[in-house]
Structures are given as structure tokens and as C-alpha cells.
Design a protein around this motif. Sequence first.
Motif, PDB file in Angstrom:
ATOM      1  N   ARG A 281       0.758  -1.493  -0.472  1.00  0.00           N
ATOM      2  CA  ARG A 281      -0.221   0.230   0.412  1.00  0.00           C
ATOM      3  C   ARG A 281       1.116   1.312   0.223  1.00  0.00           C
ATOM      4  N   PRO A 282       0.262   2.338  -0.039  1.00  0.00           N
ATOM      5  CA  PRO A 282       1.274   3.541  -0.194  1.00  0.00           C
ATOM      6  C   PRO A 282       1.822   4.158   1.083  1.00  0.00           C
TER       7      PRO A 282
ATOM      8  N   ASP B 105       0.147  -4.235   4.543  1.00  0.00           N
ATOM      9  CA  ASP B 105      -0.798  -4.809   5.843  1.00  0.00           C
ATOM     10  C   ASP B 105      -1.523  -6.346   5.048  1.00  0.00           C
ATOM     11  N   CYS B 106      -2.072  -6.560   5.933  1.00  0.00           N
ATOM     12  CA  CYS B 106      -3.452  -7.384   5.487  1.00  0.00           C
ATOM     13  C   CYS B 106      -4.365  -7.726   6.645  1.00  0.00           C
TER      14      CYS B 106
ATOM     15  N   ILE C  29      -3.336  -5.675   9.997  1.00  0.00           N
ATOM     16  CA  ILE C  29      -1.946  -5.158  10.665  1.00  0.00           C
ATOM     17  C   ILE C  29      -0.824  -5.266   9.457  1.00  0.00           C
ATOM     18  N   ASN C  30       0.095  -3.911  10.274  1.00  0.00           N
ATOM     19  CA  ASN C  30       0.361  -3.509   8.918  1.00  0.00           C
ATOM     20  C   ASN C  30       2.284  -3.299   9.566  1.00  0.00           C
ATOM     21  N   GLN C  31       2.904  -3.090   8.734  1.00  0.00           N
ATOM     22  CA  GLN C  31       4.006  -2.148   8.805  1.00  0.00           C
ATOM     23  C   GLN C  31       4.120  -1.704   8.063  1.00  0.00           C
ATOM     24  N   ALA C  32       4.410  -0.799   7.900  1.00  0.00           N
ATOM     25  CA  ALA C  32       4.601   0.825   8.303  1.00  0.00           C
ATOM     26  C   ALA C  32       5.945   1.221   7.140  1.00  0.00           C
ATOM     27  N   LYS C  33       6.271   1.645   6.216  1.00  0.00           N
ATOM     28  CA  LYS C  33       7.228   2.104   5.475  1.00  0.00           C
ATOM     29  C   LYS C  33       8.101   2.823   6.429  1.00  0.00           C
TER      30      LYS C  33
END
Length: 135
Positions: A113-114, A118-119, A131-135
Motif C-alpha cells: 500500500r502507499p 498490510d493484511c 496488521i500493518n508494517q509501516a514504510k
Amino acid sequence: MFNAITISSIFVLDQDEALAFYVDKLGFEVRTDQDLGFMRWLTVGVPGQPDRELLLERPGAPAHDDSTAEQVRELVTKGAGGGWIGLATDDIHKTYEELTAKGVEFTEPPTERPYGIDCGLRDPFGNAIRINQAK
């Protein structure tokens, strides 16, 4: 005025089933499990984040009368209870693999994603979890 959000809640139909999901599958820890007589106060949290708790709340007293509690249970059963949780991870692919190995079913695999990767998944009661893994 305020300096933190300390407790949020989601509706669950069975607190023992919710406890098993959030602790055994997602790795949360129990913060409070107290029988108050009129309700069970059951909170969990992410290890290492002691200032934030999630109340696994069963619809009913003291927040709802019997009729309203039944309506809320019907909405939760349909996956329309309105609960939503956002979790952060440093390695979303590893997290996805570990949770999948524990039998967690995802509604969406890790996707670019920008804002990061995430999922999505749902708990046993239809509450959405991202659930997110930020840039």
C-alpha cells in the motif's frame, strides 16, 4: 486535556473463545480477568505495551438491557458489530506466516500500500483486524 487512550473494547460472544484467540493465536497477554458479578472484566494487551488494553466485552449488563444485548449479539453474529483493531509489526511476512501456522485465517494476504504493507483477518466474532508494517 488527554494524554492517552488506555482501554478500547470490542464485542465478543464467548469470552473464553476470545481469550484463546487473542492470547493463544495472536500472542496477546491477559491484563485483567475479574468476575465483577454483573459482568466479567476481561482485558488483553500486546506484550511490551502496558498502557493499552483491549476489553473483550460480552454484550449485556451494565451497558445493555436484555433486549439491546440480544440485538448487539445478532449484529456481532452477522459480523456487523463494528469492532476494528489495528496492529503494527516490523516484519509482516513473518507475522503472516506465524499466524497462518497457528490456524489464523486471513481475509487478505500482505499487500503493498502507499503507507506500507498490510493484511487483514477477522476474529471468531467478525471483528476486523488489520496488521500493518509501516514504510
